[in-house]
Scaffold this motif. Structure first.
Motif, PDB file in Angstrom:
ATOM      1  N   GLY A  70       4.097  21.530  -6.194  1.00  0.00           N
ATOM      2  CA  GLY A  70       4.666  21.769  -7.515  1.00  0.00           C
ATOM      3  C   GLY A  70       4.987  20.494  -8.261  1.00  0.00           C
ATOM      4  O   GLY A  70       5.684  20.535  -9.282  1.00  0.00           O
ATOM      5  N   LEU A  71       4.464  19.354  -7.779  1.00  0.00           N
ATOM      6  CA  LEU A  71       4.698  18.079  -8.458  1.00  0.00           C
ATOM      7  C   LEU A  71       3.570  17.684  -9.401  1.00  0.00           C
ATOM      8  O   LEU A  71       3.762  16.851 -10.276  1.00  0.00           O
ATOM      9  CB  LEU A  71       4.887  16.959  -7.421  1.00  0.00           C
ATOM     10  CG  LEU A  71       6.286  16.789  -6.831  1.00  0.00           C
ATOM     11  CD1 LEU A  71       6.267  15.704  -5.767  1.00  0.00           C
ATOM     12  CD2 LEU A  71       7.296  16.452  -7.922  1.00  0.00           C
ATOM     13  N   GLY A  72       2.385  18.270  -9.219  1.00  0.00           N
ATOM     14  CA  GLY A  72       1.217  17.806  -9.966  1.00  0.00           C
ATOM     15  C   GLY A  72       1.398  17.811 -11.467  1.00  0.00           C
ATOM     16  O   GLY A  72       1.137  16.817 -12.145  1.00  0.00           O
TER      17      GLY A  72
ATOM     18  N   ASP B 184       6.701   7.553  -7.690  1.00  0.00           N
ATOM     19  CA  ASP B 184       7.369   6.928  -8.849  1.00  0.00           C
ATOM     20  C   ASP B 184       6.820   7.419 -10.180  1.00  0.00           C
ATOM     21  O   ASP B 184       6.815   6.698 -11.159  1.00  0.00           O
ATOM     22  CB  ASP B 184       7.256   5.403  -8.770  1.00  0.00           C
ATOM     23  CG  ASP B 184       5.830   4.899  -8.977  1.00  0.00           C
ATOM     24  OD1 ASP B 184       5.646   3.686  -9.158  1.00  0.00           O
ATOM     25  OD2 ASP B 184       4.907   5.733  -8.940  1.00  0.00           O
ATOM     26  N   TYR B 185       6.361   8.686 -10.235  1.00  0.00           N
ATOM     27  CA  TYR B 185       5.733   9.176 -11.459  1.00  0.00           C
ATOM     28  C   TYR B 185       6.663   9.139 -12.658  1.00  0.00           C
ATOM     29  O   TYR B 185       6.212   9.067 -13.800  1.00  0.00           O
ATOM     30  CB  TYR B 185       5.207  10.618 -11.262  1.00  0.00           C
ATOM     31  CG  TYR B 185       6.282  11.667 -11.256  1.00  0.00           C
ATOM     32  CD1 TYR B 185       6.650  12.317 -12.423  1.00  0.00           C
ATOM     33  CD2 TYR B 185       6.924  12.024 -10.074  1.00  0.00           C
ATOM     34  CE1 TYR B 185       7.637  13.288 -12.405  1.00  0.00           C
ATOM     35  CE2 TYR B 185       7.908  12.988 -10.060  1.00  0.00           C
ATOM     36  CZ  TYR B 185       8.252  13.619 -11.228  1.00  0.00           C
ATOM     37  OH  TYR B 185       9.227  14.576 -11.228  1.00  0.00           O
ATOM     38  N   SER B 186       7.972   9.231 -12.438  1.00  0.00           N
ATOM     39  CA  SER B 186       8.911   9.277 -13.552  1.00  0.00           C
ATOM     40  C   SER B 186       9.413   7.908 -13.958  1.00  0.00           C
ATOM     41  O   SER B 186      10.206   7.796 -14.890  1.00  0.00           O
ATOM     42  CB  SER B 186      10.119  10.150 -13.192  1.00  0.00           C
ATOM     43  OG  SER B 186      10.808   9.607 -12.086  1.00  0.00           O
TER      44      SER B 186
ATOM     45  N   ILE C 267       6.167  25.375 -15.931  1.00  0.00           N
ATOM     46  CA  ILE C 267       5.197  24.848 -14.967  1.00  0.00           C
ATOM     47  C   ILE C 267       5.168  23.330 -14.938  1.00  0.00           C
ATOM     48  O   ILE C 267       4.632  22.741 -13.995  1.00  0.00           O
ATOM     49  CB  ILE C 267       3.775  25.386 -15.251  1.00  0.00           C
ATOM     50  CG1 ILE C 267       3.286  24.953 -16.640  1.00  0.00           C
ATOM     51  CG2 ILE C 267       3.714  26.889 -15.085  1.00  0.00           C
ATOM     52  CD1 ILE C 267       1.833  25.254 -16.859  1.00  0.00           C
ATOM     53  N   PHE C 268       5.732  22.662 -15.956  1.00  0.00           N
ATOM     54  CA  PHE C 268       5.780  21.207 -15.964  1.00  0.00           C
ATOM     55  C   PHE C 268       7.030  20.665 -15.273  1.00  0.00           C
ATOM     56  O   PHE C 268       7.200  19.445 -15.176  1.00  0.00           O
ATOM     57  CB  PHE C 268       5.727  20.680 -17.399  1.00  0.00           C
ATOM     58  CG  PHE C 268       4.407  20.909 -18.082  1.00  0.00           C
ATOM     59  CD1 PHE C 268       3.310  20.109 -17.784  1.00  0.00           C
ATOM     60  CD2 PHE C 268       4.255  21.922 -19.015  1.00  0.00           C
ATOM     61  CE1 PHE C 268       2.082  20.322 -18.402  1.00  0.00           C
ATOM     62  CE2 PHE C 268       3.039  22.133 -19.648  1.00  0.00           C
ATOM     63  CZ  PHE C 268       1.951  21.340 -19.340  1.00  0.00           C
ATOM     64  N   GLU C 269       7.902  21.552 -14.805  1.00  0.00           N
ATOM     65  CA  GLU C 269       9.108  21.116 -14.113  1.00  0.00           C
ATOM     66  C   GLU C 269       8.776  20.813 -12.651  1.00  0.00           C
ATOM     67  O   GLU C 269       7.941  21.494 -12.045  1.00  0.00           O
ATOM     68  CB  GLU C 269      10.187  22.193 -14.185  1.00  0.00           C
ATOM     69  CG  GLU C 269      10.652  22.504 -15.605  1.00  0.00           C
ATOM     70  CD  GLU C 269      11.616  23.674 -15.643  1.00  0.00           C
ATOM     71  OE1 GLU C 269      12.020  24.146 -14.553  1.00  0.00           O
ATOM     72  OE2 GLU C 269      11.953  24.117 -16.756  1.00  0.00           O
TER      73      GLU C 269
ATOM     74  N   LEU D 264      -4.880  17.698 -13.105  1.00  0.00           N
ATOM     75  CA  LEU D 264      -5.290  18.834 -13.935  1.00  0.00           C
ATOM     76  C   LEU D 264      -6.527  19.518 -13.364  1.00  0.00           C
ATOM     77  O   LEU D 264      -6.611  20.760 -13.354  1.00  0.00           O
ATOM     78  CB  LEU D 264      -5.553  18.367 -15.370  1.00  0.00           C
ATOM     79  CG  LEU D 264      -4.327  17.944 -16.180  1.00  0.00           C
ATOM     80  CD1 LEU D 264      -4.747  17.427 -17.553  1.00  0.00           C
ATOM     81  CD2 LEU D 264      -3.340  19.102 -16.322  1.00  0.00           C
ATOM     82  N   VAL D 265      -7.492  18.741 -12.898  1.00  0.00           N
ATOM     83  CA  VAL D 265      -8.712  19.336 -12.345  1.00  0.00           C
ATOM     84  C   VAL D 265      -8.395  20.070 -11.039  1.00  0.00           C
ATOM     85  O   VAL D 265      -8.866  21.190 -10.818  1.00  0.00           O
ATOM     86  CB  VAL D 265      -9.789  18.263 -12.123  1.00  0.00           C
ATOM     87  CG1 VAL D 265     -10.963  18.838 -11.332  1.00  0.00           C
ATOM     88  CG2 VAL D 265     -10.282  17.723 -13.466  1.00  0.00           C
TER      89      VAL D 265
END
Length: 222
Positions: A178-180, A21-23, A163-165, A82-83
């Motif tokens: 590719g979700l991070g 549910d990140y969005s 890369i943020f997609e 990010l890490v």
């Protein structure tokens, strides 16, 4: 110990829930969480799992309080992604830098895009119209600036936005879906902030985040 293992399993489960549910928009006025505490906790549990064993970590964290609108879990999800992204970019080991600073909002467009010590680096200081628009659209006096930088392979030129997609990744399938970074952007935007990437002075990628200082706290005297 069993207690620490149970705590980490619970933390991982909560982070996995965030993948789903990140969005989802967060409620306005979420309690303020401290950026530095979230960074230290994230490095602690990743270090306990051996993720950072070949990484030299340089922490340069502001001594001022850094409360932002959001929860500790949201911040930990952001920094963990990010890490882990940085670690994947340095398979043979390398340098990871984490930098935080509390500053006036107006300083964002007055040359404060650099970390301390970057003045002598061969990185041109460029005008960022997106950041200027973000700063102009917010009325808070203080912001928190965060940089997570690595010495890895960096981001291919022209891919700084892609890369943020969701599901866009240059990694092998076993290293991520590719979700991070999409999760990072979703959380940062839900907290009223902005995130972008550029080349780091370490030679890899530097992810920059700006967040408003939590509205419930009076700005400190300067």
């Amino acid at each position: 110990t069993v207690h620490s293992l149970q705590r980490e399993v619970s933390r991982i489960q909560r982070m996995m829930d965030g993948l789903i549910d990140y969005s989802r928009p967060r409620e306005a006025g979420a309690p303020g969480a401290d950026v530095n505490s979230a960074i230290r906790d994230t490095l602690g549990f990743l270090g306990d799992q051996g993720v950072l064993r070949r990484i030299t970590v340089d922490q340069r964290l502001d001594t001022a309080a850094l409360p932002v609108s959001g929860t500790a879990l949201e911040l930990e999800q952001t920094f963990a992604n990010l890490v882990l992204n940085a670690v994947d970019a340095m398979p043979s080991g390398g340098q990871l830098a984490l930098w935080t600073r509390r500053m006036p909002r107006t300083a964002l467009v007055d040359g404060s895009l650099r970390r301390a010590g970057d003045d002598s680096a061969a990185i041109p200081l460029r005008r960022d119209e997106r950041l200027e628009r973000w700063a102009a659209s917010h009325e808070m006096a203080q912001v928190v600036k965060i940089v997570v930088a690595d010495s890895g392979h960096g981001v291919a030129q022209g891919h700084e936005e892609r890369i943020f997609e969701p599901f866009v990744t240059g990694k092998a399938p076993e290293h991520g879906s590719g979700l991070g970074l999409a999760i990072v952007r979703g959380i940062v935007h839900n907290m009223g902030g902005m995130v972008w990437v550029q080349r780091s002075r370490e030679g890899g990628a530097a992810f920059h985040i700006v967040l408003p200082v939590h509205a419930g706290e009076a700005a400190p005297a300067r």
